[in-house]
Design a protein around this motif. Structure first.
Motif, short mmCIF file in Angstrom:
data_model
loop_
_atom_site.label_atom_id
_atom_site.label_comp_id
_atom_site.label_asym_id
_atom_site.label_seq_id
_atom_site.Cartn_x
_atom_site.Cartn_y
_atom_site.Cartn_z
N ALA A 60 -62.08 -37.52 -66.32
CA ALA A 60 -62.89 -38.57 -65.71
C ALA A 60 -64.31 -38.61 -66.29
N ARG A 61 -64.70 -37.53 -66.94
CA ARG A 61 -66.07 -37.49 -67.49
C ARG A 61 -66.13 -37.98 -68.93
N ILE A 62 -64.95 -38.36 -69.47
CA ILE A 62 -64.95 -38.86 -70.85
C ILE A 62 -64.87 -40.38 -70.80
N ARG A 63 -65.88 -41.06 -71.33
CA ARG A 63 -65.82 -42.52 -71.32
C ARG A 63 -65.58 -43.05 -72.73
N PHE A 64 -64.79 -44.10 -72.81
CA PHE A 64 -64.63 -44.82 -74.07
C PHE A 64 -65.54 -46.04 -73.97
N VAL A 65 -66.40 -46.21 -74.96
CA VAL A 65 -67.34 -47.34 -74.94
C VAL A 65 -66.94 -48.30 -76.06
N LEU A 66 -66.60 -49.52 -75.70
CA LEU A 66 -66.25 -50.53 -76.71
C LEU A 66 -67.50 -51.36 -76.98
N VAL A 67 -67.95 -51.34 -78.23
CA VAL A 67 -69.18 -52.06 -78.57
C VAL A 67 -68.83 -53.45 -79.11
N GLU A 68 -69.24 -54.45 -78.37
CA GLU A 68 -69.04 -55.86 -78.73
C GLU A 68 -67.62 -56.18 -79.19
N PRO A 69 -66.61 -55.83 -78.37
CA PRO A 69 -65.25 -56.22 -78.78
C PRO A 69 -65.13 -57.74 -78.79
N ALA A 107 -67.60 -29.83 -69.05
CA ALA A 107 -67.96 -28.79 -68.08
C ALA A 107 -69.43 -28.92 -67.68
N GLU A 108 -70.23 -29.53 -68.56
CA GLU A 108 -71.66 -29.64 -68.29
C GLU A 108 -72.11 -31.04 -67.94
N GLY A 109 -71.31 -32.06 -68.25
CA GLY A 109 -71.77 -33.41 -67.94
C GLY A 109 -70.91 -34.49 -68.58
N PRO A 148 -73.75 -22.04 -71.30
CA PRO A 148 -73.94 -23.49 -71.24
C PRO A 148 -75.42 -23.85 -71.32
N ARG A 149 -75.73 -24.90 -72.08
CA ARG A 149 -77.13 -25.32 -72.21
C ARG A 149 -77.30 -26.68 -71.55
N ASP A 150 -78.47 -26.89 -70.99
CA ASP A 150 -78.76 -28.15 -70.31
C ASP A 150 -79.22 -29.16 -71.37
N LEU A 151 -78.26 -29.69 -72.10
CA LEU A 151 -78.59 -30.56 -73.23
C LEU A 151 -79.25 -31.85 -72.78
N ALA A 152 -80.11 -32.38 -73.66
CA ALA A 152 -80.77 -33.66 -73.38
C ALA A 152 -79.72 -34.77 -73.40
N THR A 153 -79.93 -35.79 -72.57
CA THR A 153 -79.03 -36.94 -72.57
C THR A 153 -79.44 -37.91 -73.68
N ALA A 154 -78.58 -38.91 -73.92
CA ALA A 154 -78.89 -39.91 -74.94
C ALA A 154 -80.22 -40.59 -74.64
N GLU A 155 -80.47 -40.85 -73.37
CA GLU A 155 -81.72 -41.53 -72.99
C GLU A 155 -82.94 -40.64 -73.30
N GLU A 156 -82.80 -39.34 -73.01
CA GLU A 156 -83.92 -38.42 -73.28
C GLU A 156 -84.15 -38.28 -74.79
N LEU A 157 -83.06 -38.27 -75.54
CA LEU A 157 -83.21 -38.19 -77.01
C LEU A 157 -83.91 -39.44 -77.54
N GLU A 158 -83.53 -40.61 -77.00
CA GLU A 158 -84.19 -41.85 -77.43
C GLU A 158 -85.67 -41.80 -77.10
N GLY A 159 -86.00 -41.21 -75.93
CA GLY A 159 -87.40 -41.06 -75.54
C GLY A 159 -88.15 -40.26 -76.60
N LEU A 160 -87.51 -39.18 -77.06
CA LEU A 160 -88.14 -38.35 -78.10
C LEU A 160 -88.32 -39.15 -79.39
N HIS A 161 -87.27 -39.87 -79.81
CA HIS A 161 -87.37 -40.60 -81.08
C HIS A 161 -88.45 -41.68 -81.02
N GLY A 162 -88.56 -42.36 -79.87
CA GLY A 162 -89.59 -43.38 -79.71
C GLY A 162 -90.98 -42.74 -79.81
N HIS A 163 -91.12 -41.61 -79.11
CA HIS A 163 -92.41 -40.90 -79.07
C HIS A 163 -92.78 -40.41 -80.47
N LEU A 164 -91.78 -39.92 -81.18
CA LEU A 164 -91.99 -39.42 -82.54
C LEU A 164 -92.47 -40.55 -83.46
#
Ligand code: SAH
Length: 263
Positions: free
Chosen positions: A10-19, A112-114, A187-203
């Motif tokens: 249930a934690r695995i999503r398939f994302v269809l981009v502009e089908p 297991a982590e998210g 297990p590590r509390d990895l950054a989410t996609a949104e948090e990574l984007e925050g970093l890239h924008g800031h960079l």
């Protein structure tokens, strides 16, 4: 205890981009449901869920009804700690490319982590390089190099099957130890996609402000930095440290560290 958490699938999503074709959306829903997957997300689909989609879903209507519809990709993956992009071609991008079985194992292990996501691209042109740049890994189904592109739902079926196959291998009697412990990794509390984007924008902002090249004209530099962080897979604390450093470089007072007490 099972190696994968009960809700792993249930934690695995398939994302269809502009089908483009609603029929393909239905066929992907069917491919997923046959393998016990339930989370389908759509990014700016060209056609709505219509009679053709329902016909091709062959009873996987519940997935279609629950499918999230998003205006853009970042919204569809914001809370994901692992994002894997699929490609019908071997890309020139220097991203780590996996095979489907390894992809399935990685996706399952990280449930297991998210939340985790697999991105599937447009029927006509696949995923753009900018979209792939948001992925920590790419996966290519090793097809005939002279005729490598599968139908969208056929590709989804291959991935869904690999995920189920790997999930079944981890059912109770195998080890009885949770995956994170079994692999010996903490297990590590990895950054989410949104948090990574925050970093890239800031960079990008900081590089511009401190006059390090011109990030607007230096897409390659930013892409290389993305590759570095996708490989490193920083956790939340590391992202905070990096952003603190960037703020300091930008000369923001709030970023100054308190002086340690002296005795
Ligand atoms: N003409 C497009 C093909 C897109 S096929 C291109 O050259 O990129 C539509 C989608 O199906 C792809 O974006 C990908 O998600 C999936 N797909 C098709 N063939 C695949 C393959 N061999 N390996 C991985 N994914 C594949």
């Amino acid at each position: 205890m099972t190696k994968n958490p009960d809700n792993a699938l249930a934690r695995i999503r398939f994302v269809l981009v502009e089908p483009s074709l609603s029929g393909n959306i239905g066929a992907v829903a069917r491919a997923m449901k046959t393998m016990g997957l339930s989370r389908l997300e759509l990014v700016a689909p060209k056609q709505p869920i219509d009679a053709e989609a329902l016909a091709r879903a062959c009873g996987a209507d519940d997935l279609l009804q629950r499918a999230g519809v998003h205006a853009d990709l970042p919204k569809a993956i914001a809370d994901c700690r692992l994002v894997i992009g699929t490609s019908a071609r071997r890309r020139t991008l220097d991203w780590e490319t996996l095979e489907p079985p390894e992809t399935a194992r990685k996706l399952l292990a990280e449930t297991a982590e998210g939340e985790v996501a697999l991105l599937l691209g447009r029927e006509s042109s696949g995923l753009t390089n900018a979209e792939l740049a948001r992925c920590q890994f790419l996966v290519h189904i090793p097809t005939n190099p002279d005729f490598s592109s599968l139908n969208l739902a056929a590709a989804a079926q291959v991935f869904a099957y690999e995920i189920r196959r790997s999930w079944r291998e981890d059912l109770p009697e195998s080890t009885g130890i949770p995956s994170s412990t079994a692999s010996g990794e903490t297990p590590r509390d990895l950054a989410t996609a949104e948090e990574l984007e925050g970093l890239h924008g800031h960079l990008a902002d900081t590089l511009r402000e401190i006059g390090f090249g011109d990030p607007d004209n230096s897409k390659k530099l930013l892409l290389r930095l993305r590759r570095l962080f996708n490989r490193a897979r920083p956790d939340r604390v590391e992202i905070n440290i990096l952003r603190g450093i960037l703020s300091a470089a930008q000369g923001r007072k709030s970023a100054t560290r308190p002086t340690p007490p002296t005795d």
